[in-house]
Write an enzyme that holds these catalytic residues in place. Structure first.
Site, PDB file in Angstrom:
ATOM      1  N   GLY A  12       0.807  -1.158  -0.138  1.00  0.00           N
ATOM      2  CA  GLY A  12      -0.126  -0.128   0.093  1.00  0.00           C
ATOM      3  C   GLY A  12       0.808   1.418  -0.071  1.00  0.00           C
ATOM      4  O   GLY A  12       0.210   2.333   0.303  1.00  0.00           O
ATOM      5  N   SER A  13       2.180   1.157  -0.323  1.00  0.00           N
ATOM      6  CA  SER A  13       2.806   2.527  -0.336  1.00  0.00           C
ATOM      7  C   SER A  13       2.316   3.483  -1.197  1.00  0.00           C
ATOM      8  O   SER A  13       2.226   4.768  -1.214  1.00  0.00           O
ATOM      9  CB  SER A  13       4.211   2.405  -0.844  1.00  0.00           C
ATOM     10  OG  SER A  13       4.538   2.020  -2.002  1.00  0.00           O
ATOM     11  N   LYS A  65     -16.125 -14.319  -9.987  1.00  0.00           N
ATOM     12  CA  LYS A  65     -15.666 -12.861  -9.924  1.00  0.00           C
ATOM     13  C   LYS A  65     -16.701 -11.940  -9.899  1.00  0.00           C
ATOM     14  O   LYS A  65     -16.726 -10.961  -9.383  1.00  0.00           O
ATOM     15  CB  LYS A  65     -14.657 -12.475 -11.166  1.00  0.00           C
ATOM     16  CG  LYS A  65     -14.098 -10.986 -11.158  1.00  0.00           C
ATOM     17  CD  LYS A  65     -13.350 -10.719 -12.387  1.00  0.00           C
ATOM     18  CE  LYS A  65     -11.999 -11.258 -12.719  1.00  0.00           C
ATOM     19  NZ  LYS A  65     -11.025 -10.952 -11.752  1.00  0.00           N
ATOM     20  N   ARG A  91      -5.706  -8.458  -9.224  1.00  0.00           N
ATOM     21  CA  ARG A  91      -6.935  -9.061 -10.122  1.00  0.00           C
ATOM     22  C   ARG A  91      -6.864  -8.281 -11.299  1.00  0.00           C
ATOM     23  O   ARG A  91      -7.071  -6.964 -11.339  1.00  0.00           O
ATOM     24  CB  ARG A  91      -7.927  -9.410  -9.241  1.00  0.00           C
ATOM     25  CG  ARG A  91      -7.637 -10.076  -7.949  1.00  0.00           C
ATOM     26  CD  ARG A  91      -8.554 -10.656  -7.154  1.00  0.00           C
ATOM     27  NE  ARG A  91      -8.232 -11.458  -6.009  1.00  0.00           N
ATOM     28  CZ  ARG A  91      -7.883 -12.810  -6.100  1.00  0.00           C
ATOM     29  NH1 ARG A  91      -7.903 -13.245  -7.292  1.00  0.00           N
ATOM     30  NH2 ARG A  91      -7.319 -13.559  -5.194  1.00  0.00           N
ATOM     31  N   ILE A  93      -9.922  -6.732 -13.538  1.00  0.00           N
ATOM     32  CA  ILE A  93     -11.039  -6.144 -13.257  1.00  0.00           C
ATOM     33  C   ILE A  93     -12.126  -6.903 -14.484  1.00  0.00           C
ATOM     34  O   ILE A  93     -11.823  -6.825 -15.593  1.00  0.00           O
ATOM     35  CB  ILE A  93     -11.345  -4.647 -13.586  1.00  0.00           C
ATOM     36  CG1 ILE A  93     -10.098  -3.931 -12.459  1.00  0.00           C
ATOM     37  CG2 ILE A  93     -12.678  -4.042 -13.638  1.00  0.00           C
ATOM     38  CD1 ILE A  93     -10.552  -4.105 -11.066  1.00  0.00           C
ATOM     39  N   ASN A 107      -4.729   2.542 -13.798  1.00  0.00           N
ATOM     40  CA  ASN A 107      -3.805   1.688 -12.717  1.00  0.00           C
ATOM     41  C   ASN A 107      -2.316   1.951 -13.151  1.00  0.00           C
ATOM     42  O   ASN A 107      -2.250   2.822 -13.993  1.00  0.00           O
ATOM     43  CB  ASN A 107      -3.917  -0.004 -13.738  1.00  0.00           C
ATOM     44  CG  ASN A 107      -3.093  -1.071 -12.879  1.00  0.00           C
ATOM     45  OD1 ASN A 107      -3.095  -1.212 -11.813  1.00  0.00           O
ATOM     46  ND2 ASN A 107      -2.433  -1.726 -13.788  1.00  0.00           N
ATOM     47  N   HIS A 109       1.611   0.577 -13.423  1.00  0.00           N
ATOM     48  CA  HIS A 109       2.450  -0.682 -13.684  1.00  0.00           C
ATOM     49  C   HIS A 109       3.718  -0.076 -13.761  1.00  0.00           C
ATOM     50  O   HIS A 109       4.100   0.782 -14.378  1.00  0.00           O
ATOM     51  CB  HIS A 109       1.712  -1.346 -15.017  1.00  0.00           C
ATOM     52  CG  HIS A 109       2.620  -2.455 -15.373  1.00  0.00           C
ATOM     53  ND1 HIS A 109       2.616  -3.648 -14.773  1.00  0.00           N
ATOM     54  CD2 HIS A 109       3.624  -2.635 -16.161  1.00  0.00           C
ATOM     55  CE1 HIS A 109       3.251  -4.615 -15.139  1.00  0.00           C
ATOM     56  NE2 HIS A 109       4.023  -4.088 -16.014  1.00  0.00           N
TER      57      HIS A 109
HETATM   58  C1  GRF Z   1       3.540  -1.153  -7.587  1.00  0.00           C
HETATM   59  O1  GRF Z   1       4.939  -1.674  -7.784  1.00  0.00           O
HETATM   60  C2  GRF Z   1       2.644  -1.194  -8.701  1.00  0.00           C
HETATM   61  O2  GRF Z   1       3.237  -0.438  -9.763  1.00  0.00           O
HETATM   62  C3  GRF Z   1       2.189  -2.582  -8.837  1.00  0.00           C
HETATM   63  O3  GRF Z   1       1.984  -3.083  -7.726  1.00  0.00           O
HETATM   64  C4  GRF Z   1       2.953  -2.522  -6.678  1.00  0.00           C
HETATM   65  C5  GRF Z   1       2.247  -1.920  -5.385  1.00  0.00           C
HETATM   66  O4  GRF Z   1       3.041  -1.646  -4.617  1.00  0.00           O
HETATM   67  N1  GRF Z   1       1.017  -2.840  -9.800  1.00  0.00           N
HETATM   68  P1  GRF Z   1       2.493  -1.063  -3.241  1.00  0.00           P
HETATM   69  O5  GRF Z   1       1.682  -1.904  -2.601  1.00  0.00           O
HETATM   70  O6  GRF Z   1       1.521   0.245  -3.631  1.00  0.00           O
HETATM   71  O7  GRF Z   1       3.512  -0.717  -2.400  1.00  0.00           O
END
Ligand code: GRF
Length: 189
Positions: A12-13, A65, A91, A93, A107, A109
């Protein structure tokens, strides 16, 4: 003011970076709910510490789902949520949420899409010997990391980088890019 929900599965950072920017007024939105598919994930305690409502669930408790997405959709609609932000939600969507939120789900990535979609993106870029990788923020469609890209930033892979030092720099870049991108997306007309 747009009401948003964040979906996350992990530490959750990114969630915390966005929540703090919303609560500090940098992102003009209201954060209505955290949705988490991993009871006990670190993101839940971050949400509780920040006073953000949480809905956590185990997909294995549902027949499929669509069943859990229908429950999530009811919660989002009851809260007037207009936009969904995925921040490490592991997951795909499904149709239920995609239909209810067309072009309203984004999202993040950790690669320069379309390079390295899917899991282990940072590791694969690191092992590829590439001189750089980066972060992508994109609209979510039915695919995995395949929707239209909204924003990207490059992150150099230094010769002296370990996978860990690269990951740390990538996470810092994610937090910055996500907050900047959401701030631009939600700024009042
Ligand atoms: C991040 O690297 C994001 O790009 C990927 O999952 C990770 C989540 O990290 N989809 P955090 O849980 O937000 O620390």
């Amino acid at each position: 003011m747009k009401r948003i929900a964040i979906f996350a599965s992990g530490s959750g950072s990114n969630f915390e970076a966005i929540a703090r920017a919303v609560q500090g007024g940098e992102i003009k939105a209201a954060l209505s709910l955290l949705v988490c598919d991993k009871p006990g994930a670190g993101v839940i305690s971050r949400a509780e510490a920040l006073g953000v409502a949480v809905f956590s669930f185990s997909p294995k408790d549902y027949p499929e789902k669509a069943a859990y997405e229908k429950e999530i959709l009811a919660l989002l609609q009851a809260r007037g949520v207009a936009f969904i932000v995925l921040a490490g939600y592991m997951r795909l969507i499904g149709e239920t949420l995609l239909t209810a939120y067309p072009n309203k789900i984004v999202n993040i990535h950790p690669s320069l899409l379309p390079l390295f979609p899917g899991k282990g993106a940072i590791e694969r870029a690191y092992e590829s010997g590439a001189a750089e990788t980066g972060i992508s923020i994109h609209y979510v469609d039915e695919g995995m990391d395949t929707g239209p890209v909204i924003a990207q930033c490059k992150v150099k892979i230094e010769a002296e980088d370990s996978l860990e030092t690269l990951k740390q720099r990538m996470h810092q870049a994610e937090h910055l890019l996500y907050v900047q991108t959401l701030k631009a997306l939600f700024q009042e007309a």
